[in-house]
Design an enzyme around this catalytic site. Structure first.
Site, mmCIF file in Angstrom:
data_model
loop_
_atom_site.group_PDB
_atom_site.id
_atom_site.type_symbol
_atom_site.label_atom_id
_atom_site.label_comp_id
_atom_site.label_asym_id
_atom_site.label_seq_id
_atom_site.Cartn_x
_atom_site.Cartn_y
_atom_site.Cartn_z
ATOM 1 N N HIS A 6 0.824 -1.216 0.000
ATOM 2 C CA HIS A 6 0.000 0.000 0.000
ATOM 3 C C HIS A 6 0.852 1.258 0.000
ATOM 4 O O HIS A 6 0.523 2.250 -0.661
ATOM 5 C CB HIS A 6 -0.920 0.013 1.230
ATOM 6 N N CYS A 26 24.139 -0.460 -35.307
ATOM 7 C CA CYS A 26 23.812 -0.398 -33.881
ATOM 8 C C CYS A 26 24.951 0.221 -33.075
ATOM 9 O O CYS A 26 24.951 0.169 -31.854
ATOM 10 C CB CYS A 26 23.485 -1.788 -33.333
ATOM 11 N N ASN A 76 31.680 1.117 -33.682
ATOM 12 C CA ASN A 76 32.756 1.378 -32.720
ATOM 13 C C ASN A 76 34.008 0.575 -33.076
ATOM 14 O O ASN A 76 35.098 1.126 -33.289
ATOM 15 C CB ASN A 76 32.311 1.031 -31.297
#
Length: 814
Positions: free
Chosen positions: A430, A761, A713
């Site tokens: 809760h 990518c 890269n």
């Protein structure tokens, strides 16, 4: 007068008479029982009874005068007012005819279950509770293991009084509800003996990100109040709804909670329930079987679909459930609409991003993130409201509330906090629901926050880094950015995302995308498994007792080391793939270098010392090597599980750092040996194009694959012959170098000629919009970028596509 009604005779249109909770239970009893959903029977004490009680005890004027006199900015004034009203209820008496009617209903329910005085749950059900626009979660009381008419009548009286708990009064005031226009009904329901079994909460939506296609289950041993109160850190399971509906075992995440205590039946008399420690052997296992996880998830989907139909709009649900330890039967004991994410505008995204790379040096502790915000302030440590009042120190707005577990009674304090940190609790307690509703970041289940944090310490609580929350000492700077996705231009080039962390995948799924262009296995292995795969398989042969002890601790809850690795990797991949289903998720097999593998637990026993790991034993060369083949087999089996058992056939596999066509053949043979074959069940195979040989031999590689994904890269480093980590030559590193661009032109041309897909990518398009525009000009099929670069990349691509269209139009005119 109708003081009571059978539960099965009420429905969703009876909220004014029976309250939200009872209306929902009756609706399900009438309509979902035939669909296999089981709900315990019972009866309702109606709103008429509540009003009759008020009138009989002349409480109306007293309540009005007291709530009008409360100073809502003063917690002590709120406490005094609430206490006065509740005491008036507790001193009240029931009209004789009401007591008789309720007692007769209870005796009939007992007879229905073949018991003289059956055990029942007595739950409050307010008329403004469980509405689509406000949850009122945990506002009123519930009493478990109630037996006999006397205890029942006392519990009903306490339920009536709980309409005026401090938290309920404060909550209604902040939402503008009239205190006297609300009334209370009571549900009297046969208990489920989950004190001998398990219980918990389930949502038909991810409670943090608002991802629509997940069922999130929290589970623990014993009665469910422990999870609801946040007194225990439960197990958590996530199931992917679309494939669950197709019959797949689509459990995409399992996290083991501490489950250190459990609530059971008391010894009798006034002790209805008690809390005891959970036996160690139970704490160290998942408390729900896969069979029950899937069964419960199917029920949650049935409930969501039913409520969506009758409300004529998508209605995600918050469900409480229990499994009877005697009969092993599962029951739904409550269901209410989810009231936070279902109200949000899906086209507006607010992003919190920390740019302090040194922040981990200031990390104090971790927990479960509630929400996705960041809060900073000085720590105020509280253990109870009474202690705070007796010591006379007021909670200063903007402080960070630090406590063992956040009692929902503290709602007036919680809304003043900049963040909340607790030792215990899960994301469905809760306190977490209320923090989420208020838009306050909370980090729950930290374990020892109250020990590690000192009073007055300046803290930053970050829920913006995935499903884990991080507490840092000091003030950590961050950037808050808001996006309106409806304003983004349409583009023809597919925009895909680079997603490393499964914990952020649901959140990223809201961004514009055509799937995942790169999901790295290394992140999952490094953060969720943490052990070298060969050490997992062979640690008992290494005569390293401390290593074996650490590994045995990590695999707690799993039958063996192989299952641990396969399931953990499968779950990580599955959560990413489910987030973007049915679009492709391109999963790159592991590409650690030897020095990175060495740092995993047990890695020192299996990794050679290489002078230049960047161009050493990595990627494809490992997979067919006799020294590593068994570990690669685990990866293949994990992917096979994701695609075949879970049904996520949108997963595409990609081979990294593959130097020759011959090497590609060897890897494909090993994949086949472990059950992965290109074309089988639609499996696509991509190649990471990151070595000059991949470009030079693109035509030959293309015969055996479905697509290339450019790793810009490594390709830049190997084309220019430099180490970008070396400060001496780092200034030469540039993906936009003419030599690299020529490589890309050659590859895209060859791929087009061969009829295979080609995307990128690497980091380049994320960092440089002009580089993205260059690729669009070459006709690249997809560009995969980091999530924080999506907006600027979409805009850059739109510009590039517009330029290309303009040029084409000019040529056509000429």
């Amino acid at each position: 007068m109708n003081f009571t009604l059978p539960l099965k005779n009420v429905g969703i249109n009876d909220i004014p008479m029976v309250g939200g909770k009872n209306a929902s239970l009756g609706e399900m009893l009438q309509n979902l029982t035939a669909l296999g959903v089981t709900i315990p029977d019972g009866f309702v004490v109606t709103v008429t009874a509540y009003y009759a009680f008020l009138k009989y005890n002349a409480l109306d004027e007293k309540i009005k005068a007291t709530v009008d006199a409360i100073d809502y900015d003063n917690i002590e004034s709120l406490r005094r007012g609430g206490m006065q009203i509740r005491q008036s209820f507790l001193n009240g008496k029931f009209p004789a005819e009401m007591s008789e009617e309720i007692t007769n209903c209870y005796l009939a329910l007992s007879a229905q279950y073949g018991q003289e005085m059956t055990d029942i749950a007595v739950r409050s059900s307010a008329t403004a509770e469980d509405l689509p626009d406000a949850s009122f979660a945990g506002q009123q009381e519930t009493f478990l293991n109630v037996r006999g008419p006397e205890m029942l009548m006392d519990s009903i009286r306490k339920c009536f009084a709980s309409l005026f708990t401090d938290r309920a009064i404060s909550y209604r005031q902040s939402f503008g509800y009239n205190h006297l226009e609300l009334a209370l009904s009571v549900c009297v329901q046969k208990m489920v003996r989950s004190d001998l079994g398990t219980s918990g909460v389930a949502f038909s939506i991810d409670t943090e990100s608002g991802f629509k296609d997940a069922v999130v289950i929290n589970a623990s041993y014993g009665l469910g109040e422990m999870i609801v109160q946040g007194a225990v850190s439960p197990d958590e399971y996530i199931v992917f709804k679309p494939l669950l509906k197709q019959g797949f075992n689509s459990i995409i995440e399992k996290k083991m909670g501490n489950k250190d205590i459990m609530m059971i039946y008391g010894e009798g008399g006034d002790e209805r329930v008690k809390t005891i420690p959970t036996e160690d052997k139970f704490r160290k296992r998942f408390c729900l079987s896969d069979e029950n996880i899937l069964k419960l998830s199917r029920w949650v989907v049935i409930i969501e679909e039913y409520y969506s139909k009758i409300r004529d709009k998508w209605t995600p649900m918050d469900v409480e459930w229990a499994i009877d330890g005697l009969t092993k039967e599962m029951f739904i004991v409550q269901a209410r609409p989810e009231t936070i994410h279902s109200q949000k505008n899906p086209t507006t995204i607010t992003e919190y991003r920390i740019e302090d790379e040194s922040r981990y040096e200031k990390l104090l502790l971790k927990g479960i993130a509630v929400g996705d915000k960041i809060g900073t302030g000085k720590a105020t440590i509280l253990y109870s409201m009474d202690k705070r009042v007796s010591e006379g120190h007021e909670f200063i707005p903007g402080s960070v509330l630090v406590t063992d577990m956040t009692d929902p009674d503290w709602e007036p304090i919680m809304k003043k906090a900049s963040a909340i940190i607790t030792n215990k609790g899960g994301r469905t307690c809760h306190a977490a629901i209320i923090a989420r509703e208020m838009g306050i970041p909370a980090i729950v289940g930290c374990g020892n926050a109250t020990e590690l944090i000192a009073e007055g310490m300046l803290l930053t609580a970050s829920c913006a880094e995935g499903d884990q929350g991080f507490v840092y000492e000091g003030e950590i700077k961050y950037i808050k950015t808001e996006y309106d996705l409806s304003q983004l231009p349409e583009v023809k080039t597919d925009i895909m995302l680079n997603v490393a962390s499964p914990g952020l995948a649901f959140q990223f799924s809201h961004l514009p995308n055509k799937g995942v262009g790169l999901a790295r296995e290394e992140f999952i292995i490094n953060n969720y498994i943490e052990v070298h795969p060969l050490a997992l398989l062979n640690h008992r042969n290494l005569n390293d007792a401390s290593l074996t002890k650490e590994i045995e601790k990590k695999i707690t809850g799993y039958p063996d080391e192989e299952t641990f690795f396969i399931d953990k990797l499968a779950n990580g991949v599955a959560k990413i793939a489910a987030s973007f289903y049915p679009n492709k998720t391109i999963v790159r097999f592991s590409d650690f270098k030897t020095n990175e593998y060495y740092n995993l637990l047990g890695g020192k026993y299996y990794e050679p010392n290489e002078e230049n790991p960047m161009i050493g034993w990595r990627g494809a060369s490992r997979y067919y090597s006799e020294a590593y083949k068994a570990a690669f087999g685990l990866e293949c089996r994990a992917i096979k599980k994701v695609r075949e058992e879970m049904g996520l056939t949108n997963v595409v596999v990609m081979i990294p750092f593959c130097r020759t066509v011959e090497e590609l053949h060897k890897v494909m043979e090993v994949m086949k040996e472990f059950g992965l074959e290109r074309g089988d069940n639609g499996l696509e195979l991509y190649l990471m194009a990151e070595i000059p040989s991949n470009i030079m031999m693109a035509e030959e590689f293309a015969v055996h694959i479905d697509g290339f994904s450019i790793g810009s890269n490594d390709l830049t480093q190997l084309t220019l012959g430099l180490d970008r980590d070396s400060s001496l030559v780092a200034h030469l590193y540039d993906e936009r170098n003419p030599a690299v661009k020529r490589m890309l032109e050659m590859l895209i041309s060859a791929a087009k000629k061969a009829g295979v897909k080609v995307g990128i990518c690497g980091q380049g398009p994320s960092d440089f919009p002009d580089f993205a525009q260059f690729l669009v000009g070459l006709g690249i099929d997809s560009i995969s970028v980091t999530p924080d670069s999506v907006i600027k990349t979409v805009n850059a691509i739109a510009e590039a596509e517009a330029l290309i269209a303009d040029k084409a139009a000019v040529l056509q005119m000429n």
